[in-house]
Design a protein around this motif. Structure first.
Motif, PDB file in Angstrom:
ATOM      1  N   THR A   1       4.977  -7.346  -8.513  1.00  0.00           N
ATOM      2  CA  THR A   1       3.687  -7.261  -8.906  1.00  0.00           C
ATOM      3  C   THR A   1       3.402  -6.055  -9.790  1.00  0.00           C
ATOM      4  OG1 THR A   1       2.812  -6.748  -6.926  1.00  0.00           O
ATOM      5  CG2 THR A   1       2.849  -9.162  -7.294  1.00  0.00           C
ATOM      6  N   SER A   2       4.366  -5.100  -9.800  1.00  0.00           N
ATOM      7  CA  SER A   2       4.284  -4.073 -10.703  1.00  0.00           C
ATOM      8  C   SER A   2       5.518  -3.664 -11.554  1.00  0.00           C
ATOM      9  CB  SER A   2       4.061  -2.736  -9.795  1.00  0.00           C
ATOM     10  OG  SER A   2       5.057  -2.369  -9.010  1.00  0.00           O
ATOM     11  N   PRO A   3       5.952  -4.725 -12.345  1.00  0.00           N
ATOM     12  CA  PRO A   3       6.997  -4.722 -13.127  1.00  0.00           C
ATOM     13  C   PRO A   3       7.222  -3.578 -13.994  1.00  0.00           C
ATOM     14  CG  PRO A   3       5.423  -6.334 -14.078  1.00  0.00           C
ATOM     15  CD  PRO A   3       4.923  -5.979 -12.803  1.00  0.00           C
ATOM     16  N   TYR A   4       6.185  -2.840 -14.480  1.00  0.00           N
ATOM     17  CA  TYR A   4       6.395  -1.635 -15.323  1.00  0.00           C
ATOM     18  C   TYR A   4       6.207  -0.490 -14.368  1.00  0.00           C
ATOM     19  CZ  TYR A   4       5.623  -4.997 -18.904  1.00  0.00           C
ATOM     20  OH  TYR A   4       5.754  -6.271 -19.791  1.00  0.00           O
ATOM     21  N   GLY A   5       6.305  -0.458 -12.986  1.00  0.00           N
ATOM     22  CA  GLY A   5       6.061   0.620 -11.924  1.00  0.00           C
ATOM     23  C   GLY A   5       4.602   0.620 -11.602  1.00  0.00           C
ATOM     24  N   ARG A   6       4.270   1.252 -10.502  1.00  0.00           N
ATOM     25  CA  ARG A   6       2.914   1.337  -9.899  1.00  0.00           C
ATOM     26  C   ARG A   6       2.256   2.270 -10.921  1.00  0.00           C
ATOM     27  NH1 ARG A   6       0.951   1.851  -3.527  1.00  0.00           N
ATOM     28  NH2 ARG A   6      -0.967   2.191  -3.921  1.00  0.00           N
ATOM     29  N   ASP A   7       1.170   1.704 -11.289  1.00  0.00           N
ATOM     30  CA  ASP A   7       0.231   2.651 -12.052  1.00  0.00           C
ATOM     31  C   ASP A   7      -1.046   3.323 -11.090  1.00  0.00           C
ATOM     32  OD1 ASP A   7      -1.585   3.874 -13.740  1.00  0.00           O
ATOM     33  OD2 ASP A   7      -1.873   2.074 -14.971  1.00  0.00           O
TER      34      ASP A   7
ATOM     35  N   PRO B   1       0.853  -1.261  -0.007  1.00  0.00           N
ATOM     36  CA  PRO B   1      -0.166   0.112   0.095  1.00  0.00           C
ATOM     37  C   PRO B   1       0.967   1.382   0.019  1.00  0.00           C
ATOM     38  CG  PRO B   1      -0.912  -1.458   1.761  1.00  0.00           C
ATOM     39  CD  PRO B   1       0.489  -2.148   1.027  1.00  0.00           C
ATOM     40  N   THR B   2       2.202   1.192   0.441  1.00  0.00           N
ATOM     41  CA  THR B   2       2.890   2.337   0.443  1.00  0.00           C
ATOM     42  C   THR B   2       3.916   2.368  -0.863  1.00  0.00           C
ATOM     43  OG1 THR B   2       4.349   0.923   2.000  1.00  0.00           O
ATOM     44  CG2 THR B   2       2.754   2.515   3.013  1.00  0.00           C
ATOM     45  N   SER B   3       4.017   1.460  -1.593  1.00  0.00           N
ATOM     46  CA  SER B   3       4.769   1.399  -2.754  1.00  0.00           C
ATOM     47  C   SER B   3       4.687   2.703  -3.569  1.00  0.00           C
ATOM     48  CB  SER B   3       4.791   0.161  -3.713  1.00  0.00           C
ATOM     49  OG  SER B   3       4.864  -0.858  -3.012  1.00  0.00           O
ATOM     50  N   LEU B   4       5.637   3.343  -3.956  1.00  0.00           N
ATOM     51  CA  LEU B   4       5.577   4.696  -4.536  1.00  0.00           C
ATOM     52  C   LEU B   4       4.944   4.733  -6.107  1.00  0.00           C
ATOM     53  CD1 LEU B   4       9.077   6.026  -3.513  1.00  0.00           C
ATOM     54  CD2 LEU B   4       6.732   6.636  -2.543  1.00  0.00           C
ATOM     55  N   PRO B   5       4.340   5.798  -6.635  1.00  0.00           N
ATOM     56  CA  PRO B   5       4.205   5.877  -7.848  1.00  0.00           C
ATOM     57  C   PRO B   5       5.240   5.567  -8.668  1.00  0.00           C
ATOM     58  CG  PRO B   5       3.187   7.745  -6.527  1.00  0.00           C
ATOM     59  CD  PRO B   5       4.293   7.201  -5.787  1.00  0.00           C
TER      60      PRO B   5
ATOM     61  N   ILE C   1      11.529  10.368   0.981  1.00  0.00           N
ATOM     62  CA  ILE C   1      11.159  11.372   1.775  1.00  0.00           C
ATOM     63  C   ILE C   1      10.225  12.499   1.206  1.00  0.00           C
ATOM     64  CG2 ILE C   1      12.169  13.425   3.124  1.00  0.00           C
ATOM     65  CD1 ILE C   1      14.313  11.586   4.056  1.00  0.00           C
ATOM     66  N   PRO C   2      10.614  12.675  -0.078  1.00  0.00           N
ATOM     67  CA  PRO C   2       9.422  13.631  -0.860  1.00  0.00           C
ATOM     68  C   PRO C   2       8.271  13.344  -1.065  1.00  0.00           C
ATOM     69  CG  PRO C   2      11.879  13.302  -1.982  1.00  0.00           C
ATOM     70  CD  PRO C   2      11.794  12.341  -1.025  1.00  0.00           C
ATOM     71  N   TYR C   3       7.928  12.127  -1.078  1.00  0.00           N
ATOM     72  CA  TYR C   3       6.570  11.363  -0.910  1.00  0.00           C
ATOM     73  C   TYR C   3       6.014  11.341   0.572  1.00  0.00           C
ATOM     74  CZ  TYR C   3       2.350   9.550  -2.543  1.00  0.00           C
ATOM     75  OH  TYR C   3       0.893   9.242  -2.738  1.00  0.00           O
TER      76      TYR C   3
ATOM     77  N   GLY D   1      -4.280   2.977  -7.618  1.00  0.00           N
ATOM     78  CA  GLY D   1      -4.651   3.966  -6.669  1.00  0.00           C
ATOM     79  C   GLY D   1      -3.004   4.811  -6.182  1.00  0.00           C
ATOM     80  N   TYR D   2      -3.138   5.611  -5.239  1.00  0.00           N
ATOM     81  CA  TYR D   2      -1.908   6.327  -4.778  1.00  0.00           C
ATOM     82  C   TYR D   2      -1.573   5.526  -3.600  1.00  0.00           C
ATOM     83  CZ  TYR D   2      -2.077  10.166  -8.110  1.00  0.00           C
ATOM     84  OH  TYR D   2      -1.955  10.778  -9.382  1.00  0.00           O
ATOM     85  N   PRO D   3      -0.103   5.542  -3.137  1.00  0.00           N
ATOM     86  CA  PRO D   3       0.284   5.059  -1.753  1.00  0.00           C
ATOM     87  C   PRO D   3      -0.510   5.840  -0.571  1.00  0.00           C
ATOM     88  CG  PRO D   3       2.211   5.673  -3.152  1.00  0.00           C
ATOM     89  CD  PRO D   3       0.933   6.342  -3.973  1.00  0.00           C
ATOM     90  N   ILE D   4      -0.436   5.047   0.358  1.00  0.00           N
ATOM     91  CA  ILE D   4      -1.304   5.557   1.624  1.00  0.00           C
ATOM     92  C   ILE D   4      -0.328   6.158   2.661  1.00  0.00           C
ATOM     93  CG2 ILE D   4      -2.677   4.907   3.704  1.00  0.00           C
ATOM     94  CD1 ILE D   4      -3.991   2.729   2.025  1.00  0.00           C
ATOM     95  N   ARG D   5      -0.515   7.668   2.882  1.00  0.00           N
ATOM     96  CA  ARG D   5       0.280   8.253   3.938  1.00  0.00           C
ATOM     97  C   ARG D   5      -0.584   8.074   5.233  1.00  0.00           C
ATOM     98  NH1 ARG D   5       0.261  12.401  -0.399  1.00  0.00           N
ATOM     99  NH2 ARG D   5       2.432  12.655  -1.440  1.00  0.00           N
TER     100      ARG D   5
END
Length: 251
Positions: A143-149, A133-137, A232-234, A154-158
């Protein structure tokens, strides 16, 4: 004269974590705080499912193994039954922010007098590096070999930002341990979280941005740098809720 030694609350045995993983640093900080507050003999820790599933081996205090995500619920029961004890959970992002999100939110909403150490390495470490749930965009995982879409996942949970919207929690802070200065700040936050419990103030959660060199596919040094450049930026560091500080500001 001894200038540096192993905390008594930290068990004298090798850790099972991968080289470069910062779980070991965080374990030491928790143990140092137990030593300094003199609470080892009355502390009960709740171990999660995840990379730190065997945390019960590493602390010289009573430990309980919780089912996946249920650590805050177990901690609630233990603390209510034994209010004189100090109770903490030690959880990763998959355990706390995915299957255990409901337990986390409701323990915070009730302001349960427990301490939560939340280790966020933006990936499922123990099971092979799946997206968390916290993996970055755009982050590449098993399970996201092309990057988290974000359009699909959805966006990561802060977590700190989300919980800060609740009225009840006493103290929420995000720290990291990728430098000496950061480690000192992290220890200060962890110690305050435990002291809040001793003072009966309620729910405290410390989110620690951590590394996973193995599943990130990086060297330990590169992983530490990645925390600065990407995490840290995210996930900005800082205090997200502190009722004591808020009271001082209103005086």
């Amino acid at each position: 004269m001894v200038v540096f030694d192993k905390p008594h609350a930290l068990a004298d045995m090798p850790l099972h974590y991968c080289p470069g993983c910062t779980h070991g640093i965080i374990h030491r900080l928790v143990a140092e705080v137990m030593d300094e507050l003199g609470i080892e003999g009355k502390t009960i820790g709740i171990a999660p499912v995840g990379c730190s599933v065997m945390a019960y081996n590493y602390f010289n205090c009573d430990m309980i193994e919780a089912a996946h995500g249920r650590a805050p619920a177990i901690a609630t029961g233990v603390k209510r039954a034994n209010p004189e004890n100090v109770v903490f959970t030690y959880q990763g992002d998959g355990d706390l922010a995915s299957i255990g999100m409901a337990e986390t939110v409701h323990a915070a909403a009730r302001n349960e007098n427990i301490t939560v150490i939340f280790v966020n390495n933006a990936i499922y470490g123990m099971t092979g590096g799946q997206m968390a749930p916290t993996s970055l965009p755009g982050q590449i995982t098993q399970t996201s070999p092309y990057g988290r879409d974000v359009a699909h996942c959805g966006y990561p949970i802060r977590v700190c930002e989300m919980l800060s919207e609740l009225e009840s929690p006493q103290y929420l802070e995000r720290v990291t341990v990728n430098s000496v200065k950061a480690i000192k700040n992290a220890k200060k936050a962890i110690k305050k979280a435990f002291q809040n419990q001793l003072d009966g103030k309620g729910f405290s959660l410390i989110e620690v941005l951590s590394t996973c060199p193995t599943n990130w596919g990086m060297t330990p040094a590169a992983a530490l740098k990645w925390v600065d450049e990407k995490m840290i930026p995210y996930y900005p560091l800082g205090v997200y809720k502190d009722k004591d500080a808020a009271k001082e500001e209103t005086k």
